[in-house]
Design an enzyme around this catalytic site. Structure first.
Site, mmCIF file in Angstrom:
data_model
loop_
_atom_site.group_PDB
_atom_site.id
_atom_site.type_symbol
_atom_site.label_atom_id
_atom_site.label_comp_id
_atom_site.label_asym_id
_atom_site.label_seq_id
_atom_site.Cartn_x
_atom_site.Cartn_y
_atom_site.Cartn_z
ATOM 1 N N GLY A 10 0.853 -1.182 0.000
ATOM 2 C CA GLY A 10 0.000 0.000 0.000
ATOM 3 C C GLY A 10 0.893 1.237 0.000
ATOM 4 N N ALA A 42 -9.051 4.081 -1.428
ATOM 5 C CA ALA A 42 -9.214 5.411 -0.829
ATOM 6 C C ALA A 42 -9.835 6.351 -1.853
ATOM 7 C CB ALA A 42 -7.872 5.944 -0.355
ATOM 8 N N GLU A 109 -13.494 18.000 4.160
ATOM 9 C CA GLU A 109 -14.187 16.850 4.738
ATOM 10 C C GLU A 109 -14.434 17.121 6.214
ATOM 11 O OE1 GLU A 109 -12.323 13.102 3.859
ATOM 12 O OE2 GLU A 109 -12.339 13.463 1.709
ATOM 13 N N ASP A 204 -3.061 -9.008 9.845
ATOM 14 C CA ASP A 204 -1.951 -9.982 9.981
ATOM 15 C C ASP A 204 -0.712 -9.371 10.640
ATOM 16 O OD1 ASP A 204 -3.782 -11.123 8.304
ATOM 17 O OD2 ASP A 204 -2.368 -11.619 6.706
ATOM 18 N N HIS A 225 -16.927 4.512 9.827
ATOM 19 C CA HIS A 225 -17.299 5.557 8.866
ATOM 20 C C HIS A 225 -18.823 5.641 8.828
ATOM 21 C CE1 HIS A 225 -17.498 8.016 5.304
ATOM 22 N NE2 HIS A 225 -16.182 8.122 5.309
ATOM 23 N N ARG A 271 -16.286 12.058 12.570
ATOM 24 C CA ARG A 271 -16.972 10.836 12.130
ATOM 25 C C ARG A 271 -17.690 10.097 13.248
ATOM 26 N NH1 ARG A 271 -12.634 8.558 7.669
ATOM 27 N NH2 ARG A 271 -13.178 10.197 6.209
ATOM 28 N N HIS A 335 -13.983 1.109 9.581
ATOM 29 C CA HIS A 335 -13.277 1.745 8.460
ATOM 30 C C HIS A 335 -11.782 1.875 8.689
ATOM 31 C CE1 HIS A 335 -12.907 4.261 4.956
ATOM 32 N NE2 HIS A 335 -12.437 5.269 5.652
ATOM 33 N N GLU A 359 -1.212 2.137 8.291
ATOM 34 C CA GLU A 359 -2.352 1.857 9.177
ATOM 35 C C GLU A 359 -2.024 0.831 10.255
ATOM 36 O OE1 GLU A 359 -6.039 1.577 7.048
ATOM 37 O OE2 GLU A 359 -7.121 0.845 8.822
ATOM 38 N N ARG A 370 -9.189 9.573 13.895
ATOM 39 C CA ARG A 370 -8.401 10.095 12.785
ATOM 40 C C ARG A 370 -9.154 11.214 12.068
ATOM 41 N NH1 ARG A 370 -8.313 8.205 6.870
ATOM 42 N NH2 ARG A 370 -10.330 7.399 7.477
HETATM 43 C C1 FAD Z 1 -12.874 2.439 1.137
HETATM 44 C C2 FAD Z 1 -11.782 3.229 1.788
HETATM 45 C C3 FAD Z 1 -11.669 4.586 1.543
HETATM 46 C C4 FAD Z 1 -10.650 5.332 2.141
HETATM 47 N N1 FAD Z 1 -10.525 6.650 1.824
HETATM 48 C C5 FAD Z 1 -9.474 7.352 2.322
HETATM 49 C C6 FAD Z 1 -9.221 8.693 1.912
HETATM 50 O O1 FAD Z 1 -9.938 9.255 1.091
HETATM 51 N N2 FAD Z 1 -8.142 9.333 2.451
HETATM 52 C C7 FAD Z 1 -7.317 8.761 3.366
HETATM 53 O O2 FAD Z 1 -6.350 9.388 3.823
HETATM 54 N N3 FAD Z 1 -7.531 7.477 3.746
HETATM 55 C C8 FAD Z 1 -8.563 6.764 3.245
HETATM 56 N N4 FAD Z 1 -8.754 5.467 3.635
HETATM 57 C C9 FAD Z 1 -7.780 4.845 4.536
HETATM 58 C C10 FAD Z 1 -6.492 4.576 3.779
HETATM 59 O O3 FAD Z 1 -6.814 4.092 2.504
HETATM 60 C C11 FAD Z 1 -5.626 3.539 4.491
HETATM 61 O O4 FAD Z 1 -5.504 3.837 5.852
HETATM 62 C C12 FAD Z 1 -4.229 3.505 3.891
HETATM 63 O O5 FAD Z 1 -4.324 3.363 2.494
HETATM 64 C C13 FAD Z 1 -3.429 2.368 4.493
HETATM 65 O O6 FAD Z 1 -2.241 2.220 3.768
HETATM 66 P P1 FAD Z 1 -1.191 1.114 4.190
HETATM 67 O O7 FAD Z 1 -0.075 1.238 3.240
HETATM 68 O O8 FAD Z 1 -0.912 1.232 5.628
HETATM 69 O O9 FAD Z 1 -1.975 -0.270 4.025
HETATM 70 P P2 FAD Z 1 -2.792 -0.899 2.765
HETATM 71 O O10 FAD Z 1 -2.963 0.091 1.693
HETATM 72 O O11 FAD Z 1 -4.009 -1.486 3.328
HETATM 73 O O12 FAD Z 1 -1.803 -2.031 2.270
HETATM 74 C C14 FAD Z 1 -1.618 -3.201 3.013
HETATM 75 C C15 FAD Z 1 -0.767 -4.161 2.205
HETATM 76 O O13 FAD Z 1 -0.334 -5.229 3.058
HETATM 77 C C16 FAD Z 1 -0.497 -6.457 2.397
HETATM 78 N N5 FAD Z 1 -0.606 -7.509 3.412
HETATM 79 C C17 FAD Z 1 -1.459 -7.595 4.460
HETATM 80 N N6 FAD Z 1 -1.202 -8.700 5.169
HETATM 81 C C18 FAD Z 1 -0.166 -9.332 4.577
HETATM 82 C C19 FAD Z 1 0.551 -10.527 4.829
HETATM 83 N N7 FAD Z 1 0.264 -11.333 5.862
HETATM 84 N N8 FAD Z 1 1.551 -10.881 3.986
HETATM 85 C C20 FAD Z 1 1.877 -10.097 2.917
HETATM 86 N N9 FAD Z 1 1.229 -8.941 2.641
HETATM 87 C C21 FAD Z 1 0.226 -8.571 3.453
HETATM 88 C C22 FAD Z 1 -1.726 -6.264 1.538
HETATM 89 O O14 FAD Z 1 -1.758 -7.235 0.524
HETATM 90 C C23 FAD Z 1 -1.463 -4.844 1.042
HETATM 91 O O15 FAD Z 1 -0.558 -4.883 -0.045
HETATM 92 C C24 FAD Z 1 -9.767 4.703 3.040
HETATM 93 C C25 FAD Z 1 -9.888 3.336 3.299
HETATM 94 C C26 FAD Z 1 -10.872 2.601 2.680
HETATM 95 C C27 FAD Z 1 -10.982 1.134 2.972
#
Ligand code: FAD
Length: 563
Positions: A10, A42, A109, A204, A225, A271, A335, A359, A370
């Site tokens: 991510g 997102a 927002e 995980d 949310h 929220r 959310h 996250e 948040r």
């Molecule tokens: C529908 C939705 C809308 C959102 N809108 C917004 C927004 O407008 N603005 C905002 O700031 N935030 C928003 N958020 C929140 C934001 O998207 C997330 O908090 C943020 O993208 C998290 O990023 P990350 O890199 O931490 O994790 P993620 O983007 O969730 O990436 C996690 C990664 O870890 C991998 N993974 C997980 N477990 C394992 C494992 N055991 N082994 C190998 N890989 C694994 C997954 O495959 C993935 O690649 C939204 C969230 C959602 C669900």
């Protein structure tokens, strides 16, 4: 053997990989295709103060206010101060945010005092940022991707994380050694039956961290949310807060607005306040069954809704709904996880060799709630900081030994067994329903104790079948959901007050003695309420002397306990 292992692709994992690639070979691991993540979904945008000092100061104030007494000011200052530079980098790497001519468009927002949220393709901001980051990462010769691989355990050597055990879709195992490992595995919305999160968000990373000896904080702080689409049998598709930012109202079954009675910011209140008000309104006048709540955009003028919100409009059209014509049924859904693996300001956990960002991590920036659109920014800012710290710390540590010397922090074998898999799925279904009922938006001691008992039974059931579960991914996810649920319930039971996203019917007020006090959860199931200086003790910048960092993290003392 790689220099750096990044679990998760991510925004946090990809941003970290870009810096790590300057220092050595990087392997980025993802459970599914590289785009599948919370980041990809997102919608609304990324909050960033690009207008100088006063803009940064107001972003900081909004973040502190939303966090309701639990935000770590130092972490929040870093977020808002370093945010503009990180977003400039995104622009340089080819991210296309929406513009009017040369000017970047900004929206507002909930709980933001001004319009400061950049967006892309209307309502597909995460997908655009993910695309741009993945494209530059792919072009780096030092970055490799391992898709459809699940990290099932961290490899330990003398209390230090030295890599991870990965399993492919068929359950074949591979040990990858690394000088430093980053958890960027995202959130855990999938512990609840009602969630906006995709299937990969099972928490995980929290399980792996706990088993390696890391500490989780603020696990009771889960953001619900307010506006997920509410149609029976249809996934809880998110209807971005930006819809309310552009003028959408919330109305009850009689078509009446109710947020006017609840908060001066009305539909743009924080929220947690909006979500609880919706639940209360749906049970107004003593109703036994919840009445419907709708998002109403029909009177919004001056914007072309299908152009401004193309993704949402497309999804609604599949269900014969239109923003300009229909009231859209909505209800709250799990959310975003504010808590997570405790880190310092550079992503270090208390375990040598293990870092966390995005996250899955708790840096302290979000506190009890948040601020909308701050999480993409957090992934960028702290992904970059964690990467720098990984590069520095790994210079101080010996090269990990060969795999024979590294033991897995968690052991289980899995073989294919359809019946066991079905039983596992049934147990997880029960867990998710229980968590929504017992640890959802409105909590109380009785329901949470009920949840705790139910969880024990579910856990026993899962333990009895996991050895014959079909794949290691399924088994890992099942254990992760159980551990995350346990941590969340125990922390929610321990916090006897209502604050931010954590609301208890039996303690509806804030307890001022719990301001700046955080729940700390460890693998043995214990919870301690400790003040924020427990974070401060381990906070440090990468510019400082790095040699003593690991010892200091381990020694990080709590400054007092209130329970
Ligand atoms: C529908 C939705 C809308 C959102 N809108 C917004 C927004 O407008 N603005 C905002 O700031 N935030 C928003 N958020 C929140 C934001 O998207 C997330 O908090 C943020 O993208 C998290 O990023 P990350 O890199 O931490 O994790 P993620 O983007 O969730 O990436 C996690 C990664 O870890 C991998 N993974 C997980 N477990 C394992 C494992 N055991 N082994 C190998 N890989 C694994 C997954 O495959 C993935 O690649 C939204 C969230 C959602 C669900």
């Amino acid at each position: 053997m790689v220099d750096f292992l990044v679990l998760g692709a991510g925004i946090a994992g990809l941003r970290a990989a870009m810096t790590l690639a300057e220092h050595g070979r990087v392997l980025v691991v993802t459970k599914e295709a590289r785009w599948e993540s919370n980041t990809h979904y997102a919608q609304g945008g990324i909050a960033v103060a690009m207008g100088g000092a006063s803009d940064v100061a107001s972003h900081l104030q909004d973040t502190l206010d939303a966090g309701d007494g639990l935000v770590d000011r130092a972490a929040a200052e870093i977020l808002v101060r370093e945010g503009p530079e990180r977003v400039d980098e995104l622009l340089k790497w080819g991210t296309h945010f929406d513009r009017n001519g040369e000017t970047l468009l900004r929206t507002r927002e909930g709980a933001h005092s001004v319009a400061r949220i950049l967006h892309a393709n209307g309502d597909a901001t995460g997908a655009e940022i993910g695309r741009a980051l993945a494209a530059v990462a792919q072009s780096e010769k030092n970055i490799e991707f391992a898709e459809w691989m699940t990290a099932c355990a961290l490899l330990m050597d003398d209390q230090r994380v030295v890599g991870a055990e990965l399993r492919d879709a068929e359950g074949r195992s591979q040990h990858v050694l690394s000088r430093a490992t980053l958890l960027a595995t995202g959130g855990a919305g999938q512990v609840f039956s009602e969630t906006t999160n995709p299937a990969v968000a099972t928490g995980d990373g929290l399980l792996l961290a706990l088993r390696a000896g890391a500490v989780l904080v603020d696990m009771e702080m889960y953001q619900f949310h307010p506006t997920a689409l509410s149609i029976p049998g249809v996934p809880r598709f998110l209807l971005s807060e930006a819809l309310r930012g552009e003028g959408a109202h919330l109305v009850n079954a009689a078509g009446k607005r109710f947020m006017e009675r609840v908060h001066p910011l009305m539909e743009l209140a924080p929220r947690d306040i909006v979500a609880r008000a919706m639940v209360k309104e749906s049970f107004a006048d003593g109703a036994k069954q919840p009445g419907k709540i709708f998002l109403d955009m029909r009177s919004v003028r001056g914007i072309q809704l299908t152009e401004r919100f193309p993704g949402i409009s497309r999804f609604l059209a599949e269900h014969r709904l239109r923003l300009d014509r229909d009231r859209i049924p909505v209800s709250p859904a799990a959310h975003y996880m504010m808590g997570g693996v405790k880190t310092d300001l550079c992503g270090r956990t208390n375990v040598a060799g293990l870092f966390a960002a995005g996250e899955v991590a708790a840096t302290g920036v979000h506190g009890a709630n948040r601020l909308a659109s701050n999480s993409l920014l957090e992934g960028l800012v702290f992904g970059a900081r964690a990467a720098k710290a990984m590069a520095i710390d790994s210079e101080q540590l010996p090269i990990p030994k060969t795999r024979e010397d590294a033991s897995s922090s968690q052991q289980w074998m899995a073989v294919s067994n359809v019946e066991a898999n079905e039983r596992l799925e049934a147990a997880i279904h029960a867990l998710r329903g229980m968590m929504w009922r017992c640890a959802g938006l409105l909590r109380d001691a009785e329901r949470m104790h009920e949840g705790r008992e139910a969880l024990k039974k579910i856990s026993e059931e899962v333990c009895s079948i996991q050895n014959s579960a079909s794949t290691s991914r399924v088994a890992t996810e099942a254990r992760a959901r159980i551990e995350v649920s346990r941590a969340l319930l125990e922390c929610a039971i321990a916090r006897c007050e209502s604050r931010g996203a954590h609301y208890r019917n039996d303690f509806p007020q804030k307890n001022s003695t719990l301001e700046r006090i955080h729940t700390h959860y460890r693998a043995d199931g214990t919870v301690k309420l400790e003040c924020f200086d427990a974070f401060a003790e381990v906070h440090r910048d990468e510019e400082n002397d790095s040699k003593s960092s690991i010892q200091r993290m381990t020694a990080g003392a709590a400054c007092g306990s209130v329970s």
